[in-house]
Write an enzyme that holds these catalytic residues in place. Structure first.
Site, PDB file in Angstrom:
ATOM      1  N   TYR A 174       0.833  -1.200   0.000  1.00 54.81           N
ATOM      2  CA  TYR A 174       0.000   0.000   0.000  1.00 54.81           C
ATOM      3  C   TYR A 174       0.871   1.255   0.000  1.00 54.81           C
ATOM      4  CZ  TYR A 174      -3.876  -3.220   0.819  1.00 54.81           C
ATOM      5  OH  TYR A 174      -4.798  -4.232   0.701  1.00 54.81           O
ATOM      6  N   GLY A 318      -4.430 -15.079  12.160  1.00 54.61           N
ATOM      7  CA  GLY A 318      -5.325 -14.605  11.112  1.00 54.61           C
ATOM      8  C   GLY A 318      -6.307 -15.665  10.679  1.00 54.61           C
ATOM      9  N   ARG A 319      -5.914 -16.442   9.683  1.00 53.83           N
ATOM     10  CA  ARG A 319      -6.823 -17.446   9.144  1.00 53.83           C
ATOM     11  C   ARG A 319      -7.224 -18.503  10.172  1.00 53.83           C
ATOM     12  NH1 ARG A 319      -3.798 -18.028   3.341  1.00 53.83           N
ATOM     13  NH2 ARG A 319      -2.258 -16.729   4.408  1.00 53.83           N
TER      14      ARG A 319
END
Length: 377
Positions: A174, A318-319
């Site tokens: 980003y 996370g996952r």
């Protein structure tokens, strides 16, 4: 609880005095589920509340600091009109007994003109190395300064909304990373060229946010920064570049660095001769007085323990939490053998995925472990 996992649940106190009940963190993950105007949806509230109980803190999905810095379905912290919506999100997370951290970002060249209604912007007019990438417009010097201010203003809104901290998103390709990267930053002014000049934008953003915290926060307010340690592109960010940046960031009053890697145990993606985990290298170089959050394929309690054993004091899941929202409770109860490791059709309602996020994960084969056929609503 199995005694060998007790270190995951030891309290942790940052130098600023900010305290976490344990070493586990819900990693920031894109939900793509906010309203078009960046306001939080009911689906997002349910998604966070389903997973927040028991973790030391929750880092939200990224919220844009300017409206030309969004992707479809992202949160917004771009104006004061978003404070009330952000406040409700902070309240939803904190009602579960955990800390709420707002991650703030600008998408830069990784956005789409169709989503923002104008040409994307970046450090330089260089498209991302991906199929069908748009060529961004180079930000003017005045616009760069406005961007720095926008990060400070988004930090103020996070404070006013009742969040416990902010994380500056300087990773995952980003805008902040685009200024730091020699691939995306080809400027020859004060914001680009040498390594020192490429560091100026991320450092200016951090200073803007820190000045805001010092001015507006009435209690310890956590301040973190997320990095991607390396880029595979040529020219690209090297580990030495990152260590140089982190050496400067350490002087700016940050509480932690959150290192975004695909696997917490992975070695350098640029130096194939190195076999040491990148996270361990970073933590050792920065010193153990400057904590790192490790993330990447931490799906089981043993994965989390292995990350702590690298010398990393905090682990982001996370996952693992997407697939098993009760991950923390099951480990605490000594019931880790019942942690869900794959999704079946009957799990859909229990997982509380927002519809847009559900579509997103289904469009990325292998990103989540689906059993049998993909679950349907």
């Amino acid at each position: 609880m199995n005694e060998k996992y007790s270190s995951l649940f030891e309290p942790f106190t940052f130098k600023s005095g900010f305290r976490l009940d344990n070493r586990t963190i819900m990693a920031p993950m894109t939900t793509q589920s906010s309203f078009e105007n960046g306001m939080v949806t009911i689906d997002e509230h349910l998604y966070y509340k389903r997973r927040a109980t028991g973790v030391g803190m929750v880092i939200t999905s990224c919220a844009q600091v300017m409206e030309n810095g969004k992707f479809p379905g992202s949160l917004s912290a771009a104006s004061d009109k978003h404070i009330e919506s952000l406040s409700k999100l902070a309240e939803s997370i904190k009602s579960c007994g955990t800390k709420a951290i707002l991650q703030i970002f600008h998408v830069g060249r990784m956005g789409m003109s169709a989503a923002i209604g104008e040409q994307t912007v970046s450090a330089s007019a260089i498209p991302a190395p991906r199929k069908d990438a748009e060529t961004p417009r180079e930000l003017s010097n005045e616009e760069v300064h406005e961007m720095v201010t926008a990060f400070g203003e988004a930090t103020r809104r996070a404070i006013e909304a009742g969040f416990d901290g902010v994380e500056i998103h300087g990773a995952n390709t980003y805008l902040i990373q685009q200024f730091f990267s020699p691939h995306s930053n080809r400027r020859n002014d004060e914001w680009g060229g040498t390594l020192e000049k490429r560091m100026r934008f991320p450092l200016a953003v951090v200073r803007s946010a820190k000045e805001t915290i010092d001015s507006f926060a009435k209690k310890p307010f956590l301040f973190g920064y997320r990095i991607s340690p390396e880029e595979i592109e040529e020219p690209g960010i090297t580990l030495d570049d990152t260590l140089a940046l982190m050496s400067q960031l350490k002087k700016e009053g940050l509480d932690y660095i959150h290192a975004s890697v695909g696997d917490a145990q992975q070695s350098s993606i640029r130096n194939k001769e190195s076999k040491e985990a990148v996270l361990a290298i970073i933590q050792e170089e920065m010193g153990h007085d400057f904590p790192l959050i490790g993330v990447g394929k931490i799906q089981t309690p043993d994965d989390a323990l292995n990350t702590l054993e690298l010398g990393i004091p905090l682990v982001a899941i996370g996952r693992g939490l997407l697939v098993e929202p009760d991950w923390i409770r099951k480990v605490k109860d000594g019931n880790e053998s019942s942690i869900r490791t794959e999704i079946t059709p009957k799990d859909y309602k229990d997982l509380c995925f927002p519809d847009s996020m559900w579509e997103y994960v289904q469009s990325r084969p292998g990103w989540l472990p689906f059993a049998e056929s993909k679950p349907k609503r």
